[in-house]
Design an enzyme around this catalytic site. Structure first.
Site, short mmCIF file in Angstrom:
data_model
loop_
_atom_site.label_atom_id
_atom_site.label_comp_id
_atom_site.label_asym_id
_atom_site.label_seq_id
_atom_site.Cartn_x
_atom_site.Cartn_y
_atom_site.Cartn_z
N THR A 138 0.88 -1.16 0.00
CA THR A 138 0.00 0.00 0.00
C THR A 138 0.92 1.21 0.00
OG1 THR A 138 -1.61 -1.30 1.25
CG2 THR A 138 -1.88 1.07 1.36
N THR A 181 -4.38 2.37 -2.00
CA THR A 181 -3.75 1.10 -2.33
C THR A 181 -4.35 0.44 -3.56
OG1 THR A 181 -3.22 -1.08 -1.41
CG2 THR A 181 -5.35 -0.15 -0.82
N ASN A 237 -3.81 -2.93 -3.22
CA ASN A 237 -3.71 -4.16 -2.42
C ASN A 237 -2.32 -4.74 -2.56
OD1 ASN A 237 -4.78 -5.92 -0.48
ND2 ASN A 237 -5.28 -7.44 -2.03
N ASP A 251 -9.25 -9.11 -0.26
CA ASP A 251 -9.37 -8.71 1.14
C ASP A 251 -10.65 -9.22 1.79
OD1 ASP A 251 -6.95 -7.55 1.33
OD2 ASP A 251 -7.65 -5.50 1.58
N SER A 300 -10.35 -3.54 6.00
CA SER A 300 -9.01 -3.05 5.72
C SER A 300 -8.25 -2.81 7.01
CB SER A 300 -9.10 -1.74 4.93
OG SER A 300 -7.81 -1.15 4.78
N SER A 301 -6.93 -2.81 6.90
CA SER A 301 -6.07 -2.44 8.03
C SER A 301 -5.54 -1.01 7.90
CB SER A 301 -4.87 -3.40 8.11
OG SER A 301 -5.27 -4.69 8.46
N GLY A 320 -0.32 -3.98 5.04
CA GLY A 320 -1.32 -4.97 5.41
C GLY A 320 -1.63 -4.91 6.89
#
Length: 575
Positions: A376, A394, A396, A418, A447-448, A469
């Site tokens: 990202t 991002t 991913n 995701d 998402s993180s 991530g």
């Protein structure tokens, strides 16, 4: 037992896609500036952001210009075909959060990546058109510019157009990124035509020119979001998706909208944290971990001590277990966020944490081990008035799904990966994930990404975020702890080696120099297990007032930027 030499907290790990070297030296001084600061993962984009601030633009203007520029000069993660989050705190104290994350197409289905026996079909959700969600970046940038910016679209997008039309000279960090995906580029002619040089990887010193991307940017300059989601570009994306086995159609593009949400907020010691709400799990997890750690004497234990690391690991373990049950899309599911960030809930977790024994992840809470692409990009910006933007966006994985619609120059995301592809099937740890992050039409995956801003006594003090991530969350946490509890300056806080515990698998990742041999031995005696981990994050941070919290300003400088050495292309720059 892992045996690692231990040096100072300032030991800096320098990383560039698979090559790791270690500089045993004190951290460089933070970059200081009086009027504004930009930190991004690509130096050309940083310069563009600073130029916008110099021309009188605000932090939102600069963020939009940097976002478009990164789509050109940082194609591994900068993008038009992806999505992201933005946390904003205005100079007058107002704050907001923009969600322009990708969404599942209308034809998406719960089991679309499974075979007839319910097993995941390898690669189907990561490479190719079926892996792509409906992109949100252009919607998000234009929403931010129109509502909160001060400059014209043309002024903010023209620098990116020029870089795409004229090209830019590739540094070694740039070519390392491109080389990492060369094999996949060869599988997709429209992609290889752009990112390979006559079928071979580029070399440092060569020029990358992207005329199709320049034309797409021109369409956006003329027509705004319609120049991307409709017309020639939108039609090309739909045509390529259908031809490549994907499911994005024009209706998906037509109905995409950016959401504006209230941020997640909490307090840690004397500081106020403003971070990302669901569909991000990051802000909730950050607040939960800080609430747990608030009653532990981390400063007295000392950075890198066995006790401080034990406390941090256990906080991470419990927060990531709770993360597994968070809804990916707040519009479609119940939201336990406020319960998870309540300080009374943190007290119950502290009661369960043993001071001298590692927790057993399988016994904490059922769910699913987190999975998320780690590639990202993040940038942080503060303007002269004190408005701050923390943006993470991002594709991913590096270069997303590796596919480009012919004639657009736009790399598409692989964000469908995701979602949890098999929500009804028990994983390797015996747990069934459930529906919290299952695929559904129009749904946003969890998402993180954790763009975060911190204040004290109503004044801005810190802007930060990172790619990586699930490691995003723990990298942001440790940077905050390094500043508040361990009294580092901003560059030291960013440079310091990191650990990462995500509940499952029940092992803690540790960067080189994060653990001394004797600390490893003590922690392993408590039941902790460790694995070596290459540096995965490129944290971009700005501190306001002084190089460290409570420190003294250097001359007239108000802003101090830190570019993470874990990468070869970034830059902190102010004016």
């Amino acid at each position: 037992m892992i045996a690692r030499p231990f040096w100072s907290m300032a030991a800096a790990c320098v990383w560039s896609l698979g090559t790791v070297s270690t500089a045993i030296a004190a951290s460089a001084p933070p970059v200081a500036a009086e009027n504004g600061m930009v930190v991004s993962a690509q130096h050309l984009a940083t310069h563009i952001g600073v130029d916008i601030l110099k021309r009188g633009g605000n932090a939102i203007d600069a963020a939009v210009a940097v976002g478009y520029a990164l789509a050109v000069v940082y194609p591994a993660a900068g993008n038009l075909g992806g999505g992201g989050f933005t946390t904003i705190r205005f100079a007058d104290g107002r704050k907001t959060f923009l969600d322009f994350r990708e969404k599942a197409p209308g034809a998406a289905s719960r089991d679309m990546y499974l075979d007839k026996d319910g097993n995941i079909i390898k690669g189907l959700s990561t490479v190719g058109w079926l892996a792509a969600g409906v992109p949100g970046t252009v919607s998000g940038l234009e929403y931010a510019r129109k509502k909160y910016g001060t400059m014209s679209r043309a002024a903010l997008i023209e620098p990116a157009i020029k870089l795409a039309e004229d090209g830019f000279i590739l540094d070694q960090g740039d070519v390392d990124m491109l080389a990492s995906a060369a094999a996949d580029f060869r599988k997709f002619p429209a992609t290889g035509e752009i990112f390979l040089n006559k079928g071979q990887p580029f070399s440092a010193g060569q020029r990358l020119v992207q005329p199709d991307l320049a034309e797409t940017l021109r369409s956006i300059e003329r027509e705004g979001v319609d120049g991307f989601y409709r017309g020639k570009t939108g039609a090309a994306i739909v045509k390529a998706s259908r031809a490549g086995g994907g499911i994005i159609d024009q209706e998906d593009l037509d109905r995409y909208t950016t959401r504006e949400l209230p941020p997640i907020e909490c307090d840690y010691r004397a500081y106020h944290v403003i971070s990302a709400p669901p569909p991000s799990s990051g802000g909730v997890a950050i607040c939960e971990m800080l609430n747990i750690l608030e009653r532990y004497p981390l400063r007295q234990s000392g950075w890198g001590s066995a006790q401080a690391l034990h406390d941090e690991i256990e906080a991470m373990r419990y927060a990531f277990a709770d993360r597994s049950g968070l809804p990916s899309d707040p519009d479609l599911a119940g939201n336990p966020s406020q319960r998870l960030i309540d300080k009374s809930y943190a007290a119950k977790i502290r009661d369960a944490i043993m001071p001298d024994k590692a927790g057993i992840s399988r016994e904490i809470r059922p769910g699913v081990a987190p999975h998320e692409g780690s590639h990202t990009t993040h940038f942080s910006i503060v303007d002269d008035a004190g408005t701050a933007v923390s943006m993470t966006y991002t594709l991913n994985d590096w270069f997303g799904a590796r596919v480009v619609a012919t004639g657009t120059g736009v790399l598409m995301n692989d964000e469908m990966d995701d979602f949890t592809p098999n929500p009804d099937t028990a994983n390797a740890y015996g747990f069934a994930p459930g529906d919290a992050n299952a695929i559904a039409p129009g749904k946003t995956p969890r998402s993180s990404m954790t763009p975060t801003i911190i204040t004290k006594d109503g004044k801005l003090v810190l802007v930060l975020g990172t790619p990586g991530g699930s490691k995003i969350i723990t990298a942001v946490l440790q940077t905050i702890l390094n500043l508040i509890d361990f009294e580092m300056n901003i560059q030291e806080a960013v440079d310091a080696p990191r650990i990462h515990q995500q509940w499952l698998p029940d092992v803690t990742d540790a960067e080189r120099y994060a653990l001394s041999p004797d600390t490893s031995k003590l922690l392993e005696g408590m039941g902790h297990r460790f694995e070596d981990s290459p540096p995965a994050n490129h944290l971009a941070a700005i501190i306001v007032g002084a190089p460290s919290l409570g420190g003294k300003a250097i001359g007239r400088n108000r802003y101090y930027g830190a570019n993470d050495p874990r990468g070869g292309t970034g830059l902190a720059l102010g004016y």
